[in-house]
Each structure stands twice: as C-alpha cells, then as structure tokens.
Write a protein that holds these residues in place. Structure first.
Motif, PDB file in Angstrom:
ATOM      1  N   VAL A 196       0.841  -1.202   0.000  1.00 43.68           N
ATOM      2  CA  VAL A 196       0.000   0.000   0.000  1.00 43.68           C
ATOM      3  C   VAL A 196       0.879   1.256   0.000  1.00 43.68           C
ATOM      4  CG1 VAL A 196      -1.663   1.324   1.377  1.00 43.68           C
ATOM      5  CG2 VAL A 196      -1.971  -1.134   1.072  1.00 43.68           C
ATOM      6  N   LYS A 197       1.925   1.224   0.792  1.00 42.63           N
ATOM      7  CA  LYS A 197       2.829   2.370   0.895  1.00 42.63           C
ATOM      8  C   LYS A 197       3.519   2.650  -0.446  1.00 42.63           C
ATOM      9  CE  LYS A 197       4.913   2.270   4.824  1.00 42.63           C
ATOM     10  NZ  LYS A 197       5.911   1.892   5.838  1.00 42.63           N
ATOM     11  N   ASN A 198       3.889   1.587  -1.169  1.00 41.95           N
ATOM     12  CA  ASN A 198       4.546   1.759  -2.464  1.00 41.95           C
ATOM     13  C   ASN A 198       3.632   2.456  -3.462  1.00 41.95           C
ATOM     14  OD1 ASN A 198       6.915   0.586  -1.606  1.00 41.95           O
ATOM     15  ND2 ASN A 198       6.429  -1.430  -2.401  1.00 41.95           N
ATOM     16  N   VAL A 199       2.345   2.094  -3.449  1.00 38.04           N
ATOM     17  CA  VAL A 199       1.385   2.741  -4.353  1.00 38.04           C
ATOM     18  C   VAL A 199       1.257   4.214  -3.979  1.00 38.04           C
ATOM     19  CG1 VAL A 199      -1.008   2.802  -5.132  1.00 38.04           C
ATOM     20  CG2 VAL A 199       0.096   0.606  -4.734  1.00 38.04           C
ATOM     21  N   GLU A 200       1.110   4.492  -2.693  1.00 38.91           N
ATOM     22  CA  GLU A 200       0.930   5.872  -2.252  1.00 38.91           C
ATOM     23  C   GLU A 200       2.165   6.726  -2.547  1.00 38.91           C
ATOM     24  OE1 GLU A 200      -0.316   5.309   1.803  1.00 38.91           O
ATOM     25  OE2 GLU A 200      -2.425   5.156   1.204  1.00 38.91           O
ATOM     26  N   LYS A 201       3.359   6.140  -2.430  1.00 41.24           N
ATOM     27  CA  LYS A 201       4.587   6.874  -2.753  1.00 41.24           C
ATOM     28  C   LYS A 201       4.634   7.223  -4.234  1.00 41.24           C
ATOM     29  CE  LYS A 201       7.931   5.228   0.671  1.00 41.24           C
ATOM     30  NZ  LYS A 201       9.094   4.334   0.856  1.00 41.24           N
ATOM     31  N   ALA A 202       4.265   6.248  -5.081  1.00 40.73           N
ATOM     32  CA  ALA A 202       4.281   6.471  -6.525  1.00 40.73           C
ATOM     33  C   ALA A 202       3.273   7.544  -6.916  1.00 40.73           C
ATOM     34  CB  ALA A 202       3.995   5.168  -7.267  1.00 40.73           C
ATOM     35  N   VAL A 203       2.103   7.527  -6.275  1.00 40.67           N
ATOM     36  CA  VAL A 203       1.075   8.537  -6.551  1.00 40.67           C
ATOM     37  C   VAL A 203       1.573   9.915  -6.111  1.00 40.67           C
ATOM     38  CG1 VAL A 203      -1.236   9.337  -5.908  1.00 40.67           C
ATOM     39  CG2 VAL A 203      -0.872   6.940  -6.493  1.00 40.67           C
ATOM     40  N   ALA A 204       2.195   9.971  -4.935  1.00 48.94           N
ATOM     41  CA  ALA A 204       2.704  11.246  -4.423  1.00 48.94           C
ATOM     42  C   ALA A 204       3.805  11.800  -5.326  1.00 48.94           C
ATOM     43  CB  ALA A 204       3.230  11.063  -3.006  1.00 48.94           C
ATOM     44  N   ALA A 205       4.605  10.897  -5.905  1.00 51.83           N
ATOM     45  CA  ALA A 205       5.679  11.323  -6.804  1.00 51.83           C
ATOM     46  C   ALA A 205       5.138  11.730  -8.170  1.00 51.83           C
ATOM     47  CB  ALA A 205       6.700  10.206  -6.964  1.00 51.83           C
ATOM     48  N   GLY A 206       3.897  11.306  -8.465  1.00 49.31           N
ATOM     49  CA  GLY A 206       3.284  11.661  -9.739  1.00 49.31           C
ATOM     50  C   GLY A 206       3.705  10.751 -10.879  1.00 49.31           C
ATOM     51  N   ASP A 207       4.259   9.575 -10.549  1.00 46.62           N
ATOM     52  CA  ASP A 207       4.712   8.616 -11.561  1.00 46.62           C
ATOM     53  C   ASP A 207       3.575   7.662 -11.900  1.00 46.62           C
ATOM     54  OD1 ASP A 207       6.016   6.850 -13.184  1.00 46.62           O
ATOM     55  OD2 ASP A 207       7.765   6.609 -11.864  1.00 46.62           O
ATOM     56  N   LYS A 208       2.929   7.893 -13.044  1.00 49.86           N
ATOM     57  CA  LYS A 208       1.735   7.127 -13.417  1.00 49.86           C
ATOM     58  C   LYS A 208       2.054   5.645 -13.656  1.00 49.86           C
ATOM     59  CE  LYS A 208      -1.648   6.796 -17.108  1.00 49.86           C
ATOM     60  NZ  LYS A 208      -1.992   7.225 -18.439  1.00 49.86           N
ATOM     61  N   THR A 209       3.112   5.367 -14.416  1.00 51.24           N
ATOM     62  CA  THR A 209       3.428   3.974 -14.751  1.00 51.24           C
ATOM     63  C   THR A 209       3.823   3.183 -13.503  1.00 51.24           C
ATOM     64  OG1 THR A 209       5.693   4.599 -15.293  1.00 51.24           O
ATOM     65  CG2 THR A 209       4.133   4.457 -17.120  1.00 51.24           C
ATOM     66  N   LYS A 210       4.639   3.802 -12.667  1.00 51.47           N
ATOM     67  CA  LYS A 210       5.062   3.127 -11.435  1.00 51.47           C
ATOM     68  C   LYS A 210       3.866   2.892 -10.514  1.00 51.47           C
ATOM     69  CE  LYS A 210       9.316   3.772  -9.572  1.00 51.47           C
ATOM     70  NZ  LYS A 210      10.399   4.482  -8.870  1.00 51.47           N
ATOM     71  N   ALA A 211       2.959   3.849 -10.469  1.00 50.77           N
ATOM     72  CA  ALA A 211       1.774   3.736  -9.615  1.00 50.77           C
ATOM     73  C   ALA A 211       0.877   2.598 -10.079  1.00 50.77           C
ATOM     74  CB  ALA A 211       0.997   5.046  -9.601  1.00 50.77           C
ATOM     75  N   THR A 212       0.669   2.469 -11.390  1.00 51.67           N
ATOM     76  CA  THR A 212      -0.202   1.403 -11.900  1.00 51.67           C
ATOM     77  C   THR A 212       0.426   0.029 -11.676  1.00 51.67           C
ATOM     78  OG1 THR A 212       0.675   1.829 -14.113  1.00 51.67           O
ATOM     79  CG2 THR A 212      -1.481   2.743 -13.607  1.00 51.67           C
ATOM     80  N   GLU A 213       1.743  -0.071 -11.846  1.00 49.94           N
ATOM     81  CA  GLU A 213       2.440  -1.340 -11.587  1.00 49.94           C
ATOM     82  C   GLU A 213       2.355  -1.708 -10.107  1.00 49.94           C
ATOM     83  OE1 GLU A 213       6.451  -0.943 -12.980  1.00 49.94           O
ATOM     84  OE2 GLU A 213       5.815  -0.662 -15.067  1.00 49.94           O
ATOM     85  N   ALA A 214       2.607  -0.739  -9.248  1.00 51.97           N
ATOM     86  CA  ALA A 214       2.558  -0.973  -7.803  1.00 51.97           C
ATOM     87  C   ALA A 214       1.143  -1.339  -7.371  1.00 51.97           C
ATOM     88  CB  ALA A 214       3.041   0.252  -7.045  1.00 51.97           C
ATOM     89  N   PHE A 215       0.142  -0.717  -7.999  1.00 47.84           N
ATOM     90  CA  PHE A 215      -1.251  -1.012  -7.664  1.00 47.84           C
ATOM     91  C   PHE A 215      -1.616  -2.444  -8.050  1.00 47.84           C
ATOM     92  CE2 PHE A 215      -5.828  -0.944  -8.886  1.00 47.84           C
ATOM     93  CZ  PHE A 215      -6.333  -0.874  -7.594  1.00 47.84           C
ATOM     94  N   ALA A 216      -1.133  -2.895  -9.200  1.00 49.82           N
ATOM     95  CA  ALA A 216      -1.400  -4.274  -9.634  1.00 49.82           C
ATOM     96  C   ALA A 216      -0.808  -5.271  -8.638  1.00 49.82           C
ATOM     97  CB  ALA A 216      -0.823  -4.509 -11.020  1.00 49.82           C
ATOM     98  N   ARG A 217       0.410  -5.004  -8.162  1.00 46.85           N
ATOM     99  CA  ARG A 217       1.035  -5.886  -7.162  1.00 46.85           C
ATOM    100  C   ARG A 217       0.280  -5.807  -5.836  1.00 46.85           C
ATOM    101  NH1 ARG A 217       5.847  -4.022  -9.517  1.00 46.85           N
ATOM    102  NH2 ARG A 217       6.067  -2.432  -7.916  1.00 46.85           N
ATOM    103  N   ALA A 218      -0.125  -4.595  -5.460  1.00 43.77           N
ATOM    104  CA  ALA A 218      -0.816  -4.390  -4.185  1.00 43.77           C
ATOM    105  C   ALA A 218      -2.158  -5.119  -4.166  1.00 43.77           C
ATOM    106  CB  ALA A 218      -1.016  -2.905  -3.922  1.00 43.77           C
ATOM    107  N   GLN A 219      -2.864  -5.125  -5.292  1.00 47.02           N
ATOM    108  CA  GLN A 219      -4.155  -5.825  -5.368  1.00 47.02           C
ATOM    109  C   GLN A 219      -3.986  -7.286  -5.003  1.00 47.02           C
ATOM    110  OE1 GLN A 219      -5.460  -4.710  -9.394  1.00 47.02           O
ATOM    111  NE2 GLN A 219      -7.441  -4.288  -8.487  1.00 47.02           N
ATOM    112  N   SER A 220      -2.959  -7.905  -5.544  1.00 49.06           N
ATOM    113  CA  SER A 220      -2.690  -9.315  -5.276  1.00 49.06           C
ATOM    114  C   SER A 220      -2.422  -9.554  -3.790  1.00 49.06           C
ATOM    115  CB  SER A 220      -1.493  -9.777  -6.109  1.00 49.06           C
ATOM    116  OG  SER A 220      -1.079 -11.045  -5.713  1.00 49.06           O
ATOM    117  N   VAL A 221      -1.595  -8.700  -3.212  1.00 47.27           N
ATOM    118  CA  VAL A 221      -1.243  -8.837  -1.793  1.00 47.27           C
ATOM    119  C   VAL A 221      -2.477  -8.624  -0.915  1.00 47.27           C
ATOM    120  CG1 VAL A 221       0.126  -7.853   0.085  1.00 47.27           C
ATOM    121  CG2 VAL A 221       1.158  -8.179  -2.154  1.00 47.27           C
ATOM    122  N   VAL A 222      -3.270  -7.613  -1.238  1.00 44.75           N
ATOM    123  CA  VAL A 222      -4.467  -7.300  -0.454  1.00 44.75           C
ATOM    124  C   VAL A 222      -5.449  -8.472  -0.499  1.00 44.75           C
ATOM    125  CG1 VAL A 222      -6.491  -5.789  -0.344  1.00 44.75           C
ATOM    126  CG2 VAL A 222      -4.235  -4.805  -0.652  1.00 44.75           C
TER     127      VAL A 222
END
Length: 101
Positions: free
Chosen positions: A40-66
């Motif tokens: 969750v923290k990785n997704v939020e960091k990517a969003v805060a940094a404004g990195d769209k591609t990194k955020a979508t990748e991190a979100f896909a991984r986070a969904q699996s973990v959640v």
C-alpha cells in the motif's frame, strides 16, 4: 521498567502443541501484514511522486497482496475491498491529472 510476567507452560500436550502452532501462525500473519502495508505504501509513494506507470504497476502488485491477506483472514474482506477502492481512486485521479496536464 515494567515487563510482562512470563507465561506458564501448559501442562497438557495439546496445550503445548497449541502454543507452538500459535508462535508459527503469529509469525506468518505478522509477515503478511507487513507485506500488505509495504504494498500500500509503495502505491501511495508512486502517486505522491506523480509517476503514473510506477503507480499502476505498484497497484497491480498491491491488489494481489491485499486479496491474499483478505483470503487468509488477516484483514476482513470489506477492509481489503475498501483499501483497494481507495488506492484505485488515487491511481485513477493521478492518471486523469496527467492526461489533463
């Protein structure tokens, strides 16, 4: 410094086994909970940094973990769904913000 009193060992074999199992289960649950928070923290960091591609990748991984954490009963399925929804909204907002800019 106040410390917890040491727990007494159970007398029955079944009780001793239960204690051994609880230690293992607690360690596994703690590990998964930590993995969940990190994802969750990785997704939020990517969003805060404004990195769209990194955020979508991190979100896909986070969904699996959640989902894994919810399936194992560490968090309630409704909490998992709520967290996924909130993360998805953040990623989507980032995507629309970058598209508009």
């Amino acid at each position: 410094m106040a410390t917890k009193p040491k727990k007494k060992n159970p007398r029955l074999a079944s009780g001793r086994k239960r204690v051994r199992q609880d230690v293992k289960i607690n360690a596994a649950n703690t590990s998964l909970r930590s993995k969940y928070r990190t994802a969750v923290k990785n997704v939020e960091k990517a969003v805060a940094a404004g990195d769209k591609t990194k955020a979508t990748e991190a979100f896909a991984r986070a969904q699996s973990v959640v989902d894994t954490v919810a399936d194992k009963g560490i968090f309630h399925k409704n909490k998992a769904a709520r967290d996924k929804s909130r993360l998805a909204a953040k990623v989507k907002a980032l995507a629309t913000a970058t598209a508009a800019a």
